[in-house]
Design a protein around this motif. Sequence first.
Motif, PDB file in Angstrom:
ATOM      1  N   TRP A  86      43.291 -18.233  52.676  1.00  0.00           N
ATOM      2  CA  TRP A  86      43.013 -17.961  54.087  1.00  0.00           C
ATOM      3  C   TRP A  86      44.020 -18.701  54.950  1.00  0.00           C
ATOM      4  O   TRP A  86      44.281 -19.880  54.744  1.00  0.00           O
ATOM      5  CB  TRP A  86      41.594 -18.411  54.443  1.00  0.00           C
ATOM      6  CG  TRP A  86      40.591 -18.000  53.419  1.00  0.00           C
ATOM      7  CD1 TRP A  86      40.226 -18.690  52.306  1.00  0.00           C
ATOM      8  CD2 TRP A  86      39.860 -16.781  53.389  1.00  0.00           C
ATOM      9  NE1 TRP A  86      39.303 -17.986  51.584  1.00  0.00           N
ATOM     10  CE2 TRP A  86      39.054 -16.805  52.224  1.00  0.00           C
ATOM     11  CE3 TRP A  86      39.792 -15.672  54.231  1.00  0.00           C
ATOM     12  CZ2 TRP A  86      38.201 -15.764  51.886  1.00  0.00           C
ATOM     13  CZ3 TRP A  86      38.930 -14.632  53.899  1.00  0.00           C
ATOM     14  CH2 TRP A  86      38.161 -14.676  52.744  1.00  0.00           C
ATOM     15  N   LEU A  93      35.944 -19.259  59.127  1.00  0.00           N
ATOM     16  CA  LEU A  93      34.844 -18.795  58.277  1.00  0.00           C
ATOM     17  C   LEU A  93      33.519 -19.458  58.648  1.00  0.00           C
ATOM     18  O   LEU A  93      32.454 -18.981  58.239  1.00  0.00           O
ATOM     19  CB  LEU A  93      35.169 -19.065  56.801  1.00  0.00           C
ATOM     20  CG  LEU A  93      36.308 -18.227  56.203  1.00  0.00           C
ATOM     21  CD1 LEU A  93      36.635 -18.715  54.795  1.00  0.00           C
ATOM     22  CD2 LEU A  93      35.931 -16.746  56.174  1.00  0.00           C
ATOM     23  N   LEU A 112      30.624 -17.474  59.944  1.00  0.00           N
ATOM     24  CA  LEU A 112      29.661 -16.789  59.078  1.00  0.00           C
ATOM     25  C   LEU A 112      28.275 -17.426  59.176  1.00  0.00           C
ATOM     26  O   LEU A 112      27.271 -16.776  58.897  1.00  0.00           O
ATOM     27  CB  LEU A 112      30.149 -16.816  57.623  1.00  0.00           C
ATOM     28  CG  LEU A 112      31.352 -15.915  57.302  1.00  0.00           C
ATOM     29  CD1 LEU A 112      31.832 -16.170  55.881  1.00  0.00           C
ATOM     30  CD2 LEU A 112      30.986 -14.446  57.495  1.00  0.00           C
ATOM     31  N   ALA A 158      39.511 -14.606  59.786  1.00  0.00           N
ATOM     32  CA  ALA A 158      40.021 -15.791  59.092  1.00  0.00           C
ATOM     33  C   ALA A 158      41.385 -15.534  58.438  1.00  0.00           C
ATOM     34  O   ALA A 158      41.945 -16.423  57.822  1.00  0.00           O
ATOM     35  CB  ALA A 158      39.021 -16.251  58.039  1.00  0.00           C
ATOM     36  N   VAL A 211      35.432 -12.406  58.313  1.00  0.00           N
ATOM     37  CA  VAL A 211      36.352 -12.626  57.197  1.00  0.00           C
ATOM     38  C   VAL A 211      37.763 -12.174  57.582  1.00  0.00           C
ATOM     39  O   VAL A 211      38.747 -12.858  57.307  1.00  0.00           O
ATOM     40  CB  VAL A 211      35.861 -11.877  55.941  1.00  0.00           C
ATOM     41  CG1 VAL A 211      36.912 -11.939  54.836  1.00  0.00           C
ATOM     42  CG2 VAL A 211      34.549 -12.468  55.447  1.00  0.00           C
TER      43      VAL A 211
END
Length: 319
Positions: free
Chosen positions: A3, A9, A12, A73, A70
């Motif tokens: 990443w 992230l 999330l 990121a 996602v």
Amino acid sequence: MTWQSPFRLWLLLGVLALVVAYALAQRRPSRHAVRFTNLRLLDRVAPRRPTWRRHLPAGLFLAMLALLVVGFARPTAEVRVPRERATVMVAVDVSTSMLATDVDPDRLTAAKQAARRFVDGLPEEFNVGLVAFAGSAAVLVPPGTDREALHDGIDRLAEGVTGVQGTAIGEAINTSLGAVRALDDQAATEPPPARVILLSDGANTSGRDPIEAAGDAVSAKVPVHTISFGTPAGFVDRGGRPIQVPVDGQTLRAVAEETGGGFHEATSSEELRAVYEDIGTSVGYRNVRQDVSARFIGLGLVFALGAAAGSLRWFSRLP
């Protein structure tokens, strides 16, 4: 997968919180009283629907949010891409021993069929050339992207096409390297990324020493992948007299090890096709790390459309 912005992230956790909140909301008892005393009428006005219809739009919407996070990121992954100006030279032995029928229908015919499948499986932008060799070597098709010309060249592979009998592995390597150097005007100063795929059934019997030729390939940074094709029981019929032509792959193994290529053995048409497929997965490609966030964002948008379509179809409203 790695990443470029892994700290993103953490978002999330927000998606997870929404999942928990949705689950708790479904467990909460309804505060609304039933005003219809006629249950049959209630069933007509508000018929029961499958439970999954109620949860599907919300599930797709939450999955969409997770995928977008996602993608935000900026994930990266190793991607196999064709090399620019990638050049592959296919060198095929056309000596008399290649007429042995220990491979159905014979070694040379099987080699031609496998070579045709191999070149057809390469990307269209690859430059592919063809060399035939026996006691000497000759370029039948200069490297290029014209597959029709290449097919015609493969069809012309036959015993005696080079005019001299024998097995000149070193000459085949040297001729292939010369074809690579003549690819285009840039090749002299900026050599293209190249590979040589050489198929034979015997040891070197004439021409330049294969190990010396392999040294030139190392200098040119051109790996030579070699294929030893045939069986120990091979023979050819000459005037009614069988002549033993057992396969000998020692020289081919030494050449592959010297140049950093791969050495392969095949004793049947099926094995030869598998060898070519294995070589084709690596020849002319390189692995690069690329941003693949678009994959997640695109899938997230598909989920968003699914959530919207389901909500409008079943509940006449957007989620």
